[in-house]
Design a protein around this motif. Sequence first.
Motif, PDB file in Angstrom:
ATOM      1  N   ASP A  36       0.974  -1.091  -0.247  1.00 37.80           N
ATOM      2  CA  ASP A  36       0.036  -0.036   0.017  1.00 37.80           C
ATOM      3  C   ASP A  36       0.900   1.118   0.009  1.00 37.80           C
ATOM      4  OD1 ASP A  36      -2.189   1.534   0.259  1.00 37.80           O
ATOM      5  OD2 ASP A  36      -3.018   0.468   1.952  1.00 37.80           O
ATOM      6  N   PHE A  37       0.699   2.147  -0.785  1.00 37.04           N
ATOM      7  CA  PHE A  37       1.260   3.346  -0.698  1.00 37.04           C
ATOM      8  C   PHE A  37       0.258   4.550  -0.218  1.00 37.04           C
ATOM      9  CE2 PHE A  37       3.835   0.813  -4.000  1.00 37.04           C
ATOM     10  CZ  PHE A  37       5.070   1.094  -3.267  1.00 37.04           C
ATOM     11  N   GLN A  38       0.163   4.646   0.820  1.00 36.54           N
ATOM     12  CA  GLN A  38      -0.770   5.592   1.327  1.00 36.54           C
ATOM     13  C   GLN A  38      -0.241   7.054   1.319  1.00 36.54           C
ATOM     14  OE1 GLN A  38      -2.834   4.644   5.159  1.00 36.54           O
ATOM     15  NE2 GLN A  38      -3.518   2.557   4.385  1.00 36.54           N
ATOM     16  N   ARG A  39      -0.927   7.808   1.115  1.00 36.54           N
ATOM     17  CA  ARG A  39      -0.662   9.187   0.835  1.00 36.54           C
ATOM     18  C   ARG A  39      -0.712   9.909   2.448  1.00 36.54           C
ATOM     19  NH1 ARG A  39      -2.662   6.107  -1.679  1.00 36.54           N
ATOM     20  NH2 ARG A  39      -5.018   7.411  -1.909  1.00 36.54           N
ATOM     21  N   ALA A  40       0.538  10.607   2.893  1.00 44.58           N
ATOM     22  CA  ALA A  40       0.787  10.644   4.372  1.00 44.58           C
ATOM     23  C   ALA A  40       1.511  12.044   4.400  1.00 44.58           C
ATOM     24  CB  ALA A  40       1.533   9.615   5.080  1.00 44.58           C
ATOM     25  N   ILE A  41       1.590  12.434   5.745  1.00 42.60           N
ATOM     26  CA  ILE A  41       2.599  13.599   5.925  1.00 42.60           C
ATOM     27  C   ILE A  41       3.613  13.019   7.001  1.00 42.60           C
ATOM     28  CG2 ILE A  41       2.418  15.899   6.923  1.00 42.60           C
ATOM     29  CD1 ILE A  41       0.214  16.592   5.442  1.00 42.60           C
ATOM     30  N   ARG A  47       8.372  11.531  11.763  1.00 43.58           N
ATOM     31  CA  ARG A  47       7.065  10.626  12.211  1.00 43.58           C
ATOM     32  C   ARG A  47       6.202  10.967  11.068  1.00 43.58           C
ATOM     33  NH1 ARG A  47       6.921  10.071  17.625  1.00 43.58           N
ATOM     34  NH2 ARG A  47       4.923  10.070  17.882  1.00 43.58           N
ATOM     35  N   VAL A  48       5.248  10.100  10.990  1.00 41.69           N
ATOM     36  CA  VAL A  48       4.432  10.080   9.710  1.00 41.69           C
ATOM     37  C   VAL A  48       2.955   9.772  10.219  1.00 41.69           C
ATOM     38  CG1 VAL A  48       4.815   7.409   9.219  1.00 41.69           C
ATOM     39  CG2 VAL A  48       4.028   9.076   7.433  1.00 41.69           C
ATOM     40  N   THR A  49       1.944  10.743   9.443  1.00 42.38           N
ATOM     41  CA  THR A  49       0.683  10.500   9.729  1.00 42.38           C
ATOM     42  C   THR A  49      -0.080  10.400   8.389  1.00 42.38           C
ATOM     43  OG1 THR A  49       0.762  11.993  11.630  1.00 42.38           O
ATOM     44  CG2 THR A  49      -1.595  11.602  10.819  1.00 42.38           C
ATOM     45  N   PRO A  50      -0.975   9.193   8.225  1.00 40.48           N
ATOM     46  CA  PRO A  50      -1.534   8.850   6.848  1.00 40.48           C
ATOM     47  C   PRO A  50      -2.762   9.899   6.793  1.00 40.48           C
ATOM     48  CG  PRO A  50      -1.888   7.095   8.398  1.00 40.48           C
ATOM     49  CD  PRO A  50      -1.070   7.817   9.109  1.00 40.48           C
ATOM     50  N   LEU A  51      -3.115  10.237   5.636  1.00 38.51           N
ATOM     51  CA  LEU A  51      -4.134  11.207   5.361  1.00 38.51           C
ATOM     52  C   LEU A  51      -5.560  10.556   5.565  1.00 38.51           C
ATOM     53  CD1 LEU A  51      -2.808  13.450   2.173  1.00 38.51           C
ATOM     54  CD2 LEU A  51      -3.236  14.010   4.798  1.00 38.51           C
ATOM     55  N   PRO A  52      -6.624  11.112   6.025  1.00 38.05           N
ATOM     56  CA  PRO A  52      -7.734  10.244   6.196  1.00 38.05           C
ATOM     57  C   PRO A  52      -8.352   9.924   4.805  1.00 38.05           C
ATOM     58  CG  PRO A  52      -8.086  12.653   6.894  1.00 38.05           C
ATOM     59  CD  PRO A  52      -6.557  12.541   6.511  1.00 38.05           C
ATOM     60  N   VAL A  97      -2.853  13.341  -2.948  1.00 35.14           N
ATOM     61  CA  VAL A  97      -1.144  13.518  -3.339  1.00 35.14           C
ATOM     62  C   VAL A  97      -0.852  14.788  -3.033  1.00 35.14           C
ATOM     63  CG1 VAL A  97       0.304  12.925  -4.812  1.00 35.14           C
ATOM     64  CG2 VAL A  97      -1.582  11.731  -4.853  1.00 35.14           C
ATOM     65  N   THR A  98      -1.664  16.065  -3.270  1.00 36.78           N
ATOM     66  CA  THR A  98      -1.177  17.179  -3.289  1.00 36.78           C
ATOM     67  C   THR A  98      -0.933  17.481  -1.729  1.00 36.78           C
ATOM     68  OG1 THR A  98      -3.319  18.251  -3.753  1.00 36.78           O
ATOM     69  CG2 THR A  98      -1.973  18.017  -5.540  1.00 36.78           C
ATOM     70  N   GLN A  99      -1.957  16.963  -0.983  1.00 38.69           N
ATOM     71  CA  GLN A  99      -1.814  17.534   0.390  1.00 38.69           C
ATOM     72  C   GLN A  99      -0.693  16.735   1.255  1.00 38.69           C
ATOM     73  OE1 GLN A  99      -5.862  16.674   1.740  1.00 38.69           O
ATOM     74  NE2 GLN A  99      -6.765  18.227   0.599  1.00 38.69           N
ATOM     75  N   ALA A 100      -0.133  15.483   0.693  1.00 39.55           N
ATOM     76  CA  ALA A 100       0.653  14.728   1.328  1.00 39.55           C
ATOM     77  C   ALA A 100       1.964  15.131   0.814  1.00 39.55           C
ATOM     78  CB  ALA A 100       0.609  13.305   1.026  1.00 39.55           C
ATOM     79  N   ASN A 101       3.377  14.775   1.800  1.00 43.48           N
ATOM     80  CA  ASN A 101       4.725  14.863   1.547  1.00 43.48           C
ATOM     81  C   ASN A 101       5.245  13.563   1.080  1.00 43.48           C
ATOM     82  OD1 ASN A 101       5.135  14.501   3.973  1.00 43.48           O
ATOM     83  ND2 ASN A 101       5.985  16.339   4.511  1.00 43.48           N
TER      84      ASN A 101
END
Length: 414
Positions: free
Chosen positions: A348-353, A362-367, A377-381
């Motif tokens: 899985d390639f979850q979009r995250a920050i 540290r990393v938080t996946p986007l909802p 994708v644009t909100q993730a880094n």
Amino acid sequence: MPSATSKWLSLEDALQHTLALTHTVDESETIPLSEALMRIAANDVIAPVNVPPWTNSAMDGYAVCVSDLTHNDMLPVSTTVLAGTQDIVSLPPGTAARIMTGAPLPKGADTVIMQENAITGEHGVKFTDVPSKGENTRARGNDITKGDCILTKGTRLSPAHLMLLASQGITTVSVYRKIKVGLMATGDELCQPGHPLQAGQIYESNSTGISALLAELGVEIIHYGIVKDDIDTLTRTITEASSQTDLLLTTGGVSVGDADHVKPVIDTLGTVDFWKVAIKPGKPFAFGRVGNMVFCGVPGNPVSAYVTTQMLVTPVIERLQGLGQTTSPLRIQARLTTSLKRRPGRTDFQRAIMFAQDGQWRVTPLPNQSSGVMSSVTQANCYLELPAEQSCFDAEQWVTVIPFALRINLENTQ
Ligand code: AMP
Ligand code: MG
């Protein structure tokens, strides 16, 4: 090799198969360095000259023979040497020469003392720090020695490579020719941006994003526009592409829907080597060939199209381009800020920050992880890469992330 109908391939197996079936387009051209950024060297380059061509000063300061300093703490200044001086001057024993960075070291001098450690007076110059022999000098050929191999065939040319070649007086370089990538968006519902949407239509966005991704790889893109979900039109356009491109990338129409005709058309015109890769987003990825043209069919969902282009198509392009060793995304470890549950079976390639805290990533996946939502994708880094077999992840657990860029906004926390 699994048959085109057998079960999903892992990402690793899919990459291995695509690379085994893809061959470098072995044609080269010689181009100016100013046009060579991102291109792949088609030959080794051997250094024609020494860099530096003569031993010179690495600092603005004073050139001395260091043994003179054991008897004298002050040396008269006998001469000044500037960068660009044609003659190598001689240093009279017991004196210092004023010298600038890049100027040839005078004969008889072996060391340079930086200006900051020198005190000038009426009778000469005194030094606050006695250097060791050879300090602040750059020996002839110490960066590059004539005859060294300075560029290896199969290297992608970075700004640093171009700079290195220029330091040798080189103005052109032999590179593999640009590969031609055909881009085709399939779907009856697609409308070209700039035109008013009709009932049932959505804007075609995959070509724009994928073109931009491919531009970073230095390929020539041939646009085939939007092609209807119609077997005859697809057959005609793909046949045309097979004589014009090295790689055809289609988006949409590779799944199991009633209007998904791309795969059967490739099967008729050439071969589909495999289909379906166990990644999310992006499962229906098809790889095949029509004549000499390689075929990559990515799903239509924008995020799936984007991710599969990055993860699966990029290495194929690199191989076609002649890159000596294909690359993989930079992966680093970060701690998950939250626990996570999901169905196992696909990488899985979850979009995250990702963000830095107390010296750790540290990393938080986007909802919203929907594969149709490009704003994820644009909100993730970064992507949070979850291995196929695992379904539960604990908060604070170490996980793998793939940053989108090498420069990151450190204040970006979630
Ligand atoms: P498909 O893979 O053809 O089944 O398409 C999956 C989803 O992606 C559908 O909702 C399509 O409308 C959408 N889609 C397909 N191609 C594109 C495209 N080029 N741009 C934007 N959305 C697309
Ligand atoms: Mg479709």
